[in-house]
Design a protein around this motif. Structure first.
Motif, PDB file in Angstrom:
ATOM      1  N   ASP A  99      -5.806 -13.717  -5.216  1.00  0.00           N
ATOM      2  CA  ASP A  99      -4.344 -13.619  -5.313  1.00  0.00           C
ATOM      3  C   ASP A  99      -3.669 -13.228  -3.996  1.00  0.00           C
ATOM      4  OD1 ASP A  99      -4.905 -10.952  -5.029  1.00  0.00           O
ATOM      5  OD2 ASP A  99      -4.212 -10.347  -7.016  1.00  0.00           O
ATOM      6  N   TYR A 100      -4.388 -13.300  -2.890  1.00  0.00           N
ATOM      7  CA  TYR A 100      -3.853 -12.989  -1.562  1.00  0.00           C
ATOM      8  C   TYR A 100      -3.422 -11.532  -1.412  1.00  0.00           C
ATOM      9  CZ  TYR A 100      -3.884 -18.008  -0.752  1.00  0.00           C
ATOM     10  OH  TYR A 100      -4.281 -19.306  -0.613  1.00  0.00           O
ATOM     11  N   GLY A 101      -3.894 -10.662  -2.306  1.00  0.00           N
ATOM     12  CA  GLY A 101      -3.595  -9.239  -2.176  1.00  0.00           C
ATOM     13  C   GLY A 101      -2.349  -8.823  -2.937  1.00  0.00           C
ATOM     14  N   SER A 102      -2.227  -7.523  -3.154  1.00  0.00           N
ATOM     15  CA  SER A 102      -1.086  -6.986  -3.894  1.00  0.00           C
ATOM     16  C   SER A 102       0.190  -7.074  -3.058  1.00  0.00           C
ATOM     17  CB  SER A 102      -1.340  -5.522  -4.269  1.00  0.00           C
ATOM     18  OG  SER A 102      -2.480  -5.410  -5.092  1.00  0.00           O
ATOM     19  N   SER A 103       1.317  -7.072  -3.744  1.00  0.00           N
ATOM     20  CA  SER A 103       2.619  -7.126  -3.091  1.00  0.00           C
ATOM     21  C   SER A 103       2.785  -5.995  -2.080  1.00  0.00           C
ATOM     22  CB  SER A 103       3.720  -7.044  -4.152  1.00  0.00           C
ATOM     23  OG  SER A 103       4.956  -6.683  -3.584  1.00  0.00           O
ATOM     24  N   THR A 104       3.202  -6.339  -0.869  1.00  0.00           N
ATOM     25  CA  THR A 104       3.451  -5.324   0.158  1.00  0.00           C
ATOM     26  C   THR A 104       4.557  -4.365  -0.288  1.00  0.00           C
ATOM     27  OG1 THR A 104       2.764  -6.840   1.914  1.00  0.00           O
ATOM     28  CG2 THR A 104       4.097  -4.942   2.563  1.00  0.00           C
ATOM     29  N   LEU A 105       5.608  -4.914  -0.900  1.00  0.00           N
ATOM     30  CA  LEU A 105       6.716  -4.078  -1.365  1.00  0.00           C
ATOM     31  C   LEU A 105       6.239  -3.078  -2.417  1.00  0.00           C
ATOM     32  CD1 LEU A 105       9.699  -3.367  -1.368  1.00  0.00           C
ATOM     33  CD2 LEU A 105      10.087  -5.207  -3.040  1.00  0.00           C
ATOM     34  N   SER A 106       5.428  -3.553  -3.361  1.00  0.00           N
ATOM     35  CA  SER A 106       4.901  -2.656  -4.391  1.00  0.00           C
ATOM     36  C   SER A 106       4.048  -1.555  -3.781  1.00  0.00           C
ATOM     37  CB  SER A 106       4.069  -3.449  -5.409  1.00  0.00           C
ATOM     38  OG  SER A 106       4.878  -4.309  -6.169  1.00  0.00           O
ATOM     39  N   GLN A 107       3.255  -1.907  -2.780  1.00  0.00           N
ATOM     40  CA  GLN A 107       2.412  -0.909  -2.130  1.00  0.00           C
ATOM     41  C   GLN A 107       3.257   0.131  -1.388  1.00  0.00           C
ATOM     42  OE1 GLN A 107      -1.404  -2.442  -0.297  1.00  0.00           O
ATOM     43  NE2 GLN A 107      -0.398  -4.412  -0.683  1.00  0.00           N
ATOM     44  N   LEU A 108       4.326  -0.307  -0.756  1.00  0.00           N
ATOM     45  CA  LEU A 108       5.219   0.629  -0.063  1.00  0.00           C
ATOM     46  C   LEU A 108       5.909   1.564  -1.053  1.00  0.00           C
ATOM     47  CD1 LEU A 108       6.815  -1.793   2.580  1.00  0.00           C
ATOM     48  CD2 LEU A 108       5.219   0.100   3.037  1.00  0.00           C
ATOM     49  N   VAL A 109       6.334   1.012  -2.191  1.00  0.00           N
ATOM     50  CA  VAL A 109       6.953   1.836  -3.237  1.00  0.00           C
ATOM     51  C   VAL A 109       5.958   2.878  -3.743  1.00  0.00           C
ATOM     52  CG1 VAL A 109       7.845   1.801  -5.593  1.00  0.00           C
ATOM     53  CG2 VAL A 109       8.626   0.094  -3.949  1.00  0.00           C
ATOM     54  N   ALA A 110       4.721   2.433  -4.026  1.00  0.00           N
ATOM     55  CA  ALA A 110       3.694   3.353  -4.511  1.00  0.00           C
ATOM     56  C   ALA A 110       3.398   4.443  -3.482  1.00  0.00           C
ATOM     57  CB  ALA A 110       2.422   2.575  -4.845  1.00  0.00           C
ATOM     58  N   ALA A 111       3.303   4.051  -2.213  1.00  0.00           N
ATOM     59  CA  ALA A 111       3.020   5.026  -1.157  1.00  0.00           C
ATOM     60  C   ALA A 111       4.121   6.084  -1.072  1.00  0.00           C
ATOM     61  CB  ALA A 111       2.871   4.305   0.187  1.00  0.00           C
ATOM     62  N   GLU A 112       5.382   5.665  -1.238  1.00  0.00           N
ATOM     63  CA  GLU A 112       6.498   6.607  -1.200  1.00  0.00           C
ATOM     64  C   GLU A 112       6.440   7.579  -2.374  1.00  0.00           C
ATOM     65  OE1 GLU A 112       9.940   8.586  -0.027  1.00  0.00           O
ATOM     66  OE2 GLU A 112       8.617   7.224   1.075  1.00  0.00           O
ATOM     67  N   TRP A 113       6.169   7.058  -3.557  1.00  0.00           N
ATOM     68  CA  TRP A 113       6.050   7.916  -4.738  1.00  0.00           C
ATOM     69  C   TRP A 113       4.954   8.962  -4.547  1.00  0.00           C
ATOM     70  CZ3 TRP A 113       8.447   8.738  -9.393  1.00  0.00           C
ATOM     71  CH2 TRP A 113       9.505   7.886  -9.726  1.00  0.00           C
ATOM     72  N   LEU A 114       3.807   8.539  -4.042  1.00  0.00           N
ATOM     73  CA  LEU A 114       2.655   9.426  -3.938  1.00  0.00           C
ATOM     74  C   LEU A 114       2.789  10.432  -2.794  1.00  0.00           C
ATOM     75  CD1 LEU A 114      -0.172   6.793  -4.587  1.00  0.00           C
ATOM     76  CD2 LEU A 114       0.590   8.591  -6.152  1.00  0.00           C
ATOM     77  N   SER A 115       3.426  10.050  -1.704  1.00  0.00           N
ATOM     78  CA  SER A 115       3.504  10.926  -0.528  1.00  0.00           C
ATOM     79  C   SER A 115       4.699  11.869  -0.555  1.00  0.00           C
ATOM     80  CB  SER A 115       3.551  10.085   0.748  1.00  0.00           C
ATOM     81  OG  SER A 115       4.720   9.275   0.778  1.00  0.00           O
ATOM     82  N   SER A 116       5.728  11.530  -1.312  1.00  0.00           N
ATOM     83  CA  SER A 116       6.974  12.305  -1.281  1.00  0.00           C
ATOM     84  C   SER A 116       6.997  13.477  -2.259  1.00  0.00           C
ATOM     85  CB  SER A 116       8.155  11.386  -1.606  1.00  0.00           C
ATOM     86  OG  SER A 116       8.060  10.910  -2.940  1.00  0.00           O
ATOM     87  N   GLY A 117       6.054  13.509  -3.200  1.00  0.00           N
ATOM     88  CA  GLY A 117       6.073  14.522  -4.242  1.00  0.00           C
ATOM     89  C   GLY A 117       6.807  14.081  -5.493  1.00  0.00           C
ATOM     90  N   LEU A 118       7.496  12.935  -5.426  1.00  0.00           N
ATOM     91  CA  LEU A 118       8.223  12.428  -6.595  1.00  0.00           C
ATOM     92  C   LEU A 118       7.286  12.148  -7.765  1.00  0.00           C
ATOM     93  CD1 LEU A 118      10.680   9.894  -4.898  1.00  0.00           C
ATOM     94  CD2 LEU A 118      11.281  12.075  -5.985  1.00  0.00           C
ATOM     95  N   TYR A 119       6.082  11.676  -7.464  1.00  0.00           N
ATOM     96  CA  TYR A 119       5.146  11.308  -8.525  1.00  0.00           C
ATOM     97  C   TYR A 119       4.742  12.525  -9.355  1.00  0.00           C
ATOM     98  CZ  TYR A 119       1.088   9.149 -10.790  1.00  0.00           C
ATOM     99  OH  TYR A 119       0.188   8.677 -11.709  1.00  0.00           O
ATOM    100  N   ASP A 120       4.495  13.652  -8.699  1.00  0.00           N
ATOM    101  CA  ASP A 120       4.109  14.865  -9.420  1.00  0.00           C
ATOM    102  C   ASP A 120       5.233  15.341 -10.334  1.00  0.00           C
ATOM    103  OD1 ASP A 120       1.591  14.967  -8.246  1.00  0.00           O
ATOM    104  OD2 ASP A 120       2.308  16.129  -6.535  1.00  0.00           O
ATOM    105  N   HIS A 121       6.465  15.285  -9.862  1.00  0.00           N
ATOM    106  CA  HIS A 121       7.607  15.671 -10.704  1.00  0.00           C
ATOM    107  C   HIS A 121       7.764  14.691 -11.871  1.00  0.00           C
ATOM    108  CE1 HIS A 121       9.007  18.908  -8.192  1.00  0.00           C
ATOM    109  NE2 HIS A 121       9.064  18.119  -7.125  1.00  0.00           N
ATOM    110  N   HIS A 122       7.564  13.423 -11.584  1.00  0.00           N
ATOM    111  CA  HIS A 122       7.634  12.401 -12.633  1.00  0.00           C
ATOM    112  C   HIS A 122       6.597  12.676 -13.712  1.00  0.00           C
ATOM    113  CE1 HIS A 122       7.769   8.453 -14.547  1.00  0.00           C
ATOM    114  NE2 HIS A 122       6.474   8.334 -14.320  1.00  0.00           N
TER     115      HIS A 122
END
Length: 226
Positions: A99-122
């Motif tokens: 599939d030529y790899g996962s969406s770059t945009l989706s990966q950037l969104v995931a990286a922001e969620w995981l690195s910013s602390g938003l994911y833990d609050h979520h």
């Protein structure tokens, strides 16, 4: 070996720490590769689950799978695998070919969620919602289905594995429920010997829909008993 030890789908079972240790010891002894599907790990309600099998893996025997699809958004299509470098490189190559790899945009969104602390609050909010949803589902089961079924209270995840008493045919319950707009998963689609079980999910429907759906199931069974 494939295993889903934390809030197993469909049963909701949580594998005990001792059992995990026994399992990983056996697989090492028998040189049995393991795929550990741990996508429900973050959805604990009462207490954090035991450490993954992967944490006891000192021989590169376990491929560990995680995902944001159950906790954040299925539409992101973002997951991960932890394993020996040679295996990961081969899997990455296969994914690129398919599939030529996962969406770059989706990966950037995931990286922001995981690195910013938003994911833990979520996750804190998700767990609170699941706690409320589970209570409504269990209260409704106790009120309406206790004469006809038994179940265990899950410690996390989305599912309650309900055993319908053998005097009632689950196939008929499924058909009649579906005709009333209620979808339950019969156990036989997971394993033939689970024919008297149904999987109820409290993760999506509204609280009113959960209560009404379980009430309607009890009415279907009650009518069948008459």
């Amino acid at each position: 070996m494939y295993t889903n030890p934390t809030f197993h789908n469909p049963t909701g079972t949580l594998m005990r720490k001792k059992r995990r240790e026994e399992l990983i010891e056996y697989c090492v002894r028998e040189q049995l590769p393991v795929i550990e599907d741990d996508v429900y790990r973050d959805l604990w309600i009462d207490n954090p689950p035991p450490e993954p099998l992967k944490s006891k893996d000192h021989h590169g025997n376990v491929l560990y799978l995680g995902s944001l699809s159950k906790t954040l958004s299925p539409g992101l299509r973002i997951g991960w695998v932890v394993g020996p470098e040679s295996v990961i490189n081969r899997l990455a190559d296969l994914k690129m070919q398919s599939d030529y790899g996962s969406s770059t945009l989706s990966q950037l969104v995931a990286a922001e969620w995981l690195s910013s602390g938003l994911y833990d609050h979520h996750l804190e909010d998700v767990r609170e919602q699941l706690r409320n949803r589970r209570k409504v589902a269990i209260d409704s089961l106790n009120k309406y289905l206790s004469p006809y079924a038994t179940w265990e209270i899950p410690k996390g995840g989305f599912f309650i594995w309900v055993r319908i008493k053998s005097t009632f045919k689950v196939k008929r319950l499924f058909d009649k429920a579906l005709s009333s707009g209620i979808l339950v998963n019969p156990g036989r689609i997971y394993a033939e010997q689970s024919g008297q079980y149904i999987r109820l999910s409290y993760g999506y429907a509204s609280l009113d829909e959960l209560n009404e759906g379980i009430f309607q199931l009890s009415e279907i069974i009650k009518h069948q008993y008459k």
